[in-house]
Design a protein around this motif. Structure first.
Motif, PDB file in Angstrom:
ATOM      1  N   LEU A 390     -21.902  26.665   2.769  1.00 11.90           N
ATOM      2  CA  LEU A 390     -21.814  27.915   3.531  1.00 11.90           C
ATOM      3  C   LEU A 390     -21.558  29.088   2.597  1.00 11.90           C
ATOM      4  N   GLU A 391     -22.030  30.251   2.984  1.00 12.24           N
ATOM      5  CA  GLU A 391     -21.891  31.451   2.160  1.00 12.24           C
ATOM      6  C   GLU A 391     -20.837  32.371   2.761  1.00 12.24           C
ATOM      7  N   LYS A 392     -19.884  32.792   1.938  1.00 12.03           N
ATOM      8  CA  LYS A 392     -18.838  33.700   2.407  1.00 12.03           C
ATOM      9  C   LYS A 392     -19.439  35.074   2.688  1.00 12.03           C
ATOM     10  N   MET A 393     -19.016  35.662   3.844  1.00  9.00           N
ATOM     11  CA  MET A 393     -19.555  36.959   4.243  1.00  9.00           C
ATOM     12  C   MET A 393     -18.469  38.009   4.424  1.00  9.00           C
ATOM     13  N   GLY A 394     -17.218  37.679   4.061  1.00  8.05           N
ATOM     14  CA  GLY A 394     -16.118  38.606   4.298  1.00  8.05           C
ATOM     15  C   GLY A 394     -15.581  38.471   5.717  1.00  8.05           C
ATOM     16  N   ASP A 395     -14.391  39.035   5.967  1.00  9.91           N
ATOM     17  CA  ASP A 395     -13.742  38.961   7.276  1.00  9.91           C
ATOM     18  C   ASP A 395     -13.506  37.509   7.712  1.00  9.91           C
ATOM     19  N   ASN A 396     -13.270  36.621   6.748  1.00 11.44           N
ATOM     20  CA  ASN A 396     -13.043  35.198   7.035  1.00 11.44           C
ATOM     21  C   ASN A 396     -14.271  34.507   7.624  1.00 11.44           C
ATOM     22  N   LEU A 397     -15.448  35.075   7.438  1.00  9.32           N
ATOM     23  CA  LEU A 397     -16.669  34.541   8.035  1.00  9.32           C
ATOM     24  C   LEU A 397     -17.538  33.853   6.987  1.00  9.32           C
ATOM     25  N   TYR A 398     -18.265  32.845   7.465  1.00  6.72           N
ATOM     26  CA  TYR A 398     -19.260  32.150   6.644  1.00  6.72           C
ATOM     27  C   TYR A 398     -20.610  32.228   7.355  1.00  6.72           C
ATOM     28  N   ALA A 399     -21.665  32.200   6.552  1.00  8.15           N
ATOM     29  CA  ALA A 399     -23.028  32.165   7.093  1.00  8.15           C
ATOM     30  C   ALA A 399     -23.690  30.855   6.672  1.00  8.15           C
ATOM     31  N   ALA A 400     -24.530  30.326   7.550  1.00  7.14           N
ATOM     32  CA  ALA A 400     -25.261  29.104   7.229  1.00  7.14           C
ATOM     33  C   ALA A 400     -26.332  29.400   6.187  1.00  7.14           C
ATOM     34  N   THR A 401     -26.571  28.439   5.310  1.00  5.80           N
ATOM     35  CA  THR A 401     -27.616  28.561   4.298  1.00  5.80           C
ATOM     36  C   THR A 401     -28.497  27.313   4.359  1.00  5.80           C
ATOM     37  N   LEU A 402     -29.566  27.327   3.576  1.00 10.41           N
ATOM     38  CA  LEU A 402     -30.447  26.159   3.528  1.00 10.41           C
ATOM     39  C   LEU A 402     -29.721  24.940   2.987  1.00 10.41           C
ATOM     40  N   ASN A 403     -28.703  25.173   2.137  1.00  7.77           N
ATOM     41  CA  ASN A 403     -27.995  24.049   1.540  1.00  7.77           C
ATOM     42  C   ASN A 403     -26.845  23.534   2.410  1.00  7.77           C
ATOM     43  N   SER A 404     -26.409  24.339   3.372  1.00  7.31           N
ATOM     44  CA  SER A 404     -25.347  23.868   4.274  1.00  7.31           C
ATOM     45  C   SER A 404     -25.931  23.146   5.481  1.00  7.31           C
ATOM     46  N   GLY A 405     -27.142  23.539   5.846  1.00  7.19           N
ATOM     47  CA  GLY A 405     -27.731  23.071   7.096  1.00  7.19           C
ATOM     48  C   GLY A 405     -27.730  24.199   8.102  1.00  7.19           C
ATOM     49  N   GLU A 406     -28.740  24.252   8.931  1.00  9.58           N
ATOM     50  CA  GLU A 406     -28.885  25.331   9.898  1.00  9.58           C
ATOM     51  C   GLU A 406     -28.057  25.069  11.153  1.00  9.58           C
TER      52      GLU A 406
END
Length: 469
Positions: A390-406
């Protein structure tokens, strides 16, 4: 010597990256749901000054290893320790939630779904469940309190919106009488009776009282009537409808019957009727609230999936009065009326929300003033094959990536993900200060050592230049 200068520079950069990560970890030591990161290094490519050779039997020469000079270090990875839980802090706030497990809350910000471990939620002016930064908490919703959850996709959860603030009233379908009728009670004199008021709700949640009279009948000789076996018989009749202590003249109640007691046991005689149908009719608008409606039809099919004779909308509602709990003992007369039969069919008035809580399953349950406890939503979670991707996006949030799984947009319940929620609890940072300070010392020494390589190489170059003097 020039190689050593550049190698040391790569070392300085790598150690600086490590220090940046350590500093960020320590800065977030008290951040809710924060996951610490670690840095790993790898060697850069090497310059080969002599390739490896194998043994040569003809020349009698043995094999030689390659001669390679390394050209420094690089940062090979910055990995988030995302599966290691932080400590739990008890807050006793109803919308603070911690996850016991590896799944993530799903939140929506600017139309996109993100994921977080931070469960410090609250509500906004519109009654939506949101994070501190204003992202919507996602889950499964209902159309009204107690309705089926819509699990086809995650939607923003609401708490204090109009559709959840009240529960619908429900007309009483049954009532009961328990207690004792003393046969020697003076109220059972000729032409006299014992009365009690049975409380009922109409379809709109208005409460009425129906006066019920129990009396003996007497033969021509003045003796109480009995059946063929000598068991005492009582009459029961509904005599009037009252509201706030006053007779409602527009409403008429219909119910008559007889109760036969076993002269030996004092209880209702086996095989005789102790349940009576009561209906309330009239010409005014009040009578319409005592008729069958669509909810009655729906309830009938829920309770009788193969039923063939559902109630007819608009017909007078039949209210069952159960008297099987009455006795005829020698103790004082005492009749206890109650809505419903063993808690079923009591009906209810309009309910106003009084409190809300989050269950370990993530269900959001609201309590209402009429006794209703209804599910109004459920917090959904997401799981990933590789959460570290997962990719950190700030504000304690993560975004899904191709390597984490959709993320599929549907999510799952916390129990399906193999975990539970803890309400009134927050997961804190998983930063280990002892470990971070130890890494800081090692990083400082690594940076210092690389800087010494540069200064030493510079001294060697200076010595080389001095050869010309």
């Amino acid at each position: 010597m020039m190689r050593s200068l550049y190698s040391a520079v790569t070392g300085l950069k790598s150690q600086q990256n490590a220090m940046d990560v350590i500093g960020n970890n320590i800065a977030n030591v008290n951040t809710v749901g924060f996951k610490s990161s670690r840095v790993t290094f790898s060697e850069l490519f090497s310059q080969t000054t002599q390739s490896a050779s194998g043994p040569d039997a003809n020349s009698g020469k043995g094999g030689q290893n390659a001669k390679q000079i390394g050209l420094g270090a690089s940062t090979s990875g910055i990995t988030v320790d995302i599966t290691n839980p932080g400590g739990f802090e008890t807050t006793n706030r109803p919308f603070d939630v911690a996850i016991n497990g590896d799944s993530f809350f799903v939140v929506r910000k600017n139309g996109a779904n993100y994921f977080t471990k931070a469960g410090n939620f609250g509500t906004d002016e519109a009654g939506n469940l949101v994070t501190d930064s204003g992202s919507y908490v996602m889950g499964y919703v209902t159309d009204k309190p107690g309705a089926n959850l819509q699990t086809d996709m995650v939607r923003p959860l609401s708490i204090y919106t109009d559709k959840y603030m009240y529960t619908d009233p429900e007309g009483t379908r049954s009532a009961s009488l328990t207690g004792n009728l003393n046969p020697e009670d003076t109220n059972f004199g000729k032409g006299l009776y014992v009365t009690t008021n049975v409380s009922l709700y109409d379809n709109l949640g208005n409460e009425y009282d129906v006066q019920v009279r129990l009396s003996k009948t007497y033969d021509n000789n003045g003796n109480p009537e009995v059946d063929a076996n000598g068991n005492p018989v009582y009459n029961i009749v509904a005599a009037g409808v009252y509201s706030n202590g006053k007779v409602v003249t527009d409403l008429t109640v219909n119910m008559t019957g007889t109760l036969t007691f076993d002269g030996t046991t004092g209880k209702i005689l086996d095989g005789t009727n102790s349940s009576f149908d009561m209906s309330i009719t009239g010409t005014g608008t009040d009578a319409m609230a005592f008729t069958y409606n669509q909810d009655d039809v729906d309830r009938y099919y829920e309770e009788n999936p193969d039923g063939q004779n559902p109630p007819t909308i608009g017909d007078a509602r039949t209210i069952t009065l159960d008297c099987s709990g009455l006795t005829q003992f020698g103790s004082a007369t005492s009749i206890d009326p109650a809505k419903g039969i063993k808690g079923e069919g009591a009906g209810k008035k309009v309910g106003t929300m009084t409190s809300v809580g989050i269950q370990p399953t993530g269900e959001i349950v609201a309590a209402y003033s009429n006794g209703d406890n209804c599910v109004i939503g459920q917090i959904a979670v997401a799981t990933f094959a590789n959460p570290a991707g997962l990719e950190k996006m700030g504000d304690n949030l993560y975004a899904a990536t191709l390597n984490s799984g959709e993320f599929d947009g549907i999510g799952q319940t916390i129990t399906a993900a193999g975990g539970t929620f803890s309400s009134g609890v927050l997961e804190m940072s998983n930063v280990d200060l002892a470990q971070e300070f130890t890494k800081m010392i090692v990083t400082q020494r690594g940076f210092q050592s690389n800087s010494r390589v540069i200064t030493t190489s510079d001294t060697m170059i200076e010595e080389l230049l001095s050869l010309k003097r």
